[in-house]
Design an enzyme around this catalytic site. Structure first.
Site, mmCIF file in Angstrom:
data_model
loop_
_atom_site.group_PDB
_atom_site.id
_atom_site.type_symbol
_atom_site.label_atom_id
_atom_site.label_comp_id
_atom_site.label_asym_id
_atom_site.label_seq_id
_atom_site.Cartn_x
_atom_site.Cartn_y
_atom_site.Cartn_z
ATOM 1 C CB SER A 193 -0.871 -0.130 1.220
ATOM 2 O OG SER A 193 -2.070 0.910 1.162
ATOM 3 C CG HIS A 216 -5.310 -2.914 0.266
ATOM 4 N ND1 HIS A 216 -4.692 -2.187 -0.940
ATOM 5 C CD2 HIS A 216 -4.787 -2.243 1.332
ATOM 6 C CE1 HIS A 216 -3.882 -1.425 -0.751
ATOM 7 N NE2 HIS A 216 -3.690 -1.432 0.776
ATOM 8 C CG ASP A 257 -5.968 -3.031 -4.155
ATOM 9 O OD1 ASP A 257 -6.652 -2.113 -3.454
ATOM 10 O OD2 ASP A 257 -4.995 -3.210 -3.749
#
Length: 526
Positions: free
Chosen positions: A241, A495, A467
């Site tokens: 991320s 994710h 995602d």
């Protein structure tokens, strides 16, 4: 979800928070198309300028930081703990220090495996604690990785154990997170602005000069200090991320020092805040669509049997919370803002979907406590009413890295149609979230840029097609910018992808980490 707590520009639910969701019964972790093998398109004429590498030689004034000796002490669960000194301001290294917290789990050498070096882990955020993340996931890394690597977590500056940013007390955070995210009239717009101003003023009051020195570039430079004091010639790294932006920034600044680097759930550094926020709104819409289709196929779905019906039921439920909040926990109520946050939190991982179905059913029956628990897990609110520093650091980094998405309510209103087109269910909320940095006490020092990292070793970029927080297009873009980028696509929901039990992705990444053999560019897994 108030603007300053936006998951944008692509700052996502850290894995530590995902672990908290699992603790409540959820989970534990981290637009199809392919990136043609060997094809790295050149930037167009309007593309942002590339990030320039720093000189390879360590400046003399930074030598004391690069040559410090760490005192590792035993701490929890087989880990060792230490603190690292870095300059508050790299432009003025003698002006003061910051103390960063780090942990490591030494390589176990199982099977007589030689030590490869250190593997730095980062869960994202910004604001996620890499220290706690390393402690939580180290034992789940494959034995062959644990055999050769010291697994290391360094809390970035402003986060957790590293001179943390502080902003509001628990009761004021409760009030802040409950403010309606999508104002319906001027009174609610004024409330939203007042809440953003209070948050910004609290950060300035409690954090002072630190607010001007928590940028991604500065944290990437801290990682190079850590690499040196760990005794590693190259930085080996797995970032998820926001951790992908941190890793890619390191590669852009220090391309010759890149070792084996994996960037999972990639951010695109070339995007401005408005474009990034709008794209992420579309990502959450895509995730909602997947959830709604799955929900409609199940007997316990509280929203109906098809995606359109589910969307109408969701809008009606969340819209009703503005005038009629639901009972939550104790004296706390589930407001529209907290309800939206609870839904978005569950979009990060399909294992959270059963709890979301249950929470929505309870809310439709008049009980908001389950959606409130999801929201509290997202915000890292403890049962005693205190908040961890995740969201304070999140806002501080976001507002320093990029200029505000919007500078006035009028600018938000003008952009609303595009956001609503990208996300009929969440676009309005995410558009208003983009106003928060307009009131930040420190001017942004960063700007959109591309990252080429010319001369770096192969960098593996992993993207998931549906995602919610880091749209797949961002992974394609980052892999295309990086001279040595290798794109791995996971065709699925949720994710990030590595460590989520997909053998194709896990095998490709593990082979790279252990053997140094990167996957073929364009590998596709499902």
């Amino acid at each position: 979800m108030p603007q300053s707590l936006t998951p944008l520009p692509l700052r996502t639910l850290p894995l530590r928070t995902v672990a908290a969701l699992f603790a409540t019964g959820l989970l534990l972790a981290g637009c199809a198309g392919s990136h043609p093998t060997g094809a790295h398109p050149a930037a167009g004429p309007a593309a942002p300028a590339p990030l320039q590498p720093l000189p390879a030689a360590v400046p003399a004034e930074l030598t004391p930081y690069y040559t410090q000796r760490l005192s590792w002490q035993p701490c929890d669960n087989g880990f060792q703990c230490a603190t690292v000194k870095v300059p508050l301001d790299y432009a003025h290294p003698t002006a003061g220090d910051l103390t960063l917290g780090a942990v490591r789990r030494p390589a176990d050498g199982a099977g007589g495996a030689p030590r490869t070096g250190s593997l730095l882990l980062n869960p994202g955020g910004p604001g996620g604690s890499a220290v706690e993340y390393a402690e939580a996931v180290a034992s789940s890394y494959p034995p062959e990785v644990r055999a050769g690597y010291d697994l290391v977590g360094l809390d970035p500056r402003g986060v957790g154990r590293s001179s943390p940013v502080s902003c509001l007390s628990g009761d004021r955070m409760d009030a802040f997170t409950a403010v309606t995210p999508a104002p319906h009239d001027q009174h609610e717009i004024d409330q939203l602005i007042a809440a953003d101003r209070e948050f910004a003023d609290g950060c300035a009051q409690h954090s002072g000069a630190l607010l001007g020195h928590v940028s991604t570039v500065e944290s990437a430079r801290d990682m190079d200090v850590l690499r040196a004091v760990l005794g590693d010639d190259k930085l080996n790294y797995v970032g998820k991320s926001y951790g992908t932006l941190l890793g890619a920034t390191y590669a852009g600044l220090f391309p010759s020092r890149v070792g084996r680097m994996v960037l999972d759930g990639a951010m695109d550094p070339a995007l401005d805040a408005v474009t990034g926020n709008r794209a992420q709104a579309g990502g959450f819409e895509t995730a909602w669509s997947s959830f709604a289709k799955d929900c409609g196929s199940r007997t316990d779905c509280p929203l109906g049997t098809d995606e359109q019906q589910a969307g109408r039921q969701l809008d009606a439920l969340l819209g009703s919370l503005d005038a009629h909040p639901l009972p939550g926990a104790g004296a706390r109520k589930l407001t529209e803002a907290l309800g939206v946050t609870g839904v978005l939190a569950a979009m990060y991982a399909p294992p959270a979907w059963p709890q979301l179905r249950s929470a929505l059913a309870a809310a439709r029956a008049g009980d908001g406590s389950s959606l409130l628990r999801l929201s509290d897990a997202y915000y890292e609110r403890a049962a005693d009413g205190s908040y961890r520093n995740l969201m304070f650091a999140n806002a501080a980094v976001d507002c320093l890295d990029l200029p505000p998405a919007f500078n006035s309510p009028a600018e938000v209103a003008k952009a609303l149609p595009q956001f609503q087109q990208a996300s009929p269910h969440f676009g309005t909320d995410l558009a208003w979230m983009g106003l928060s940095c307009a009131y930040w006490p420190v001017k942004a020092t960063g700007a959109p840029h591309t990252i080429r990292a010319a001369g770096a070793a192969p960098i593996v970029v992993v993207g998931t097609t549906r995602d919610p927080a880091t749209p797949y297009a961002w992974a394609r873009s980052l892999a295309g910018q990086l001279e040595s980028g290798r794109l791995v696509t996971y065709d699925g929901d949720g994710h990030t992808a590595y460590g989520r039990h997909d053998d194709c992705v896990d095998s490709a990444v593990n082979r790279y980490l252990v053997e140094g053999q990167p996957p073929a560019d364009g590998l596709r897994c499902s």
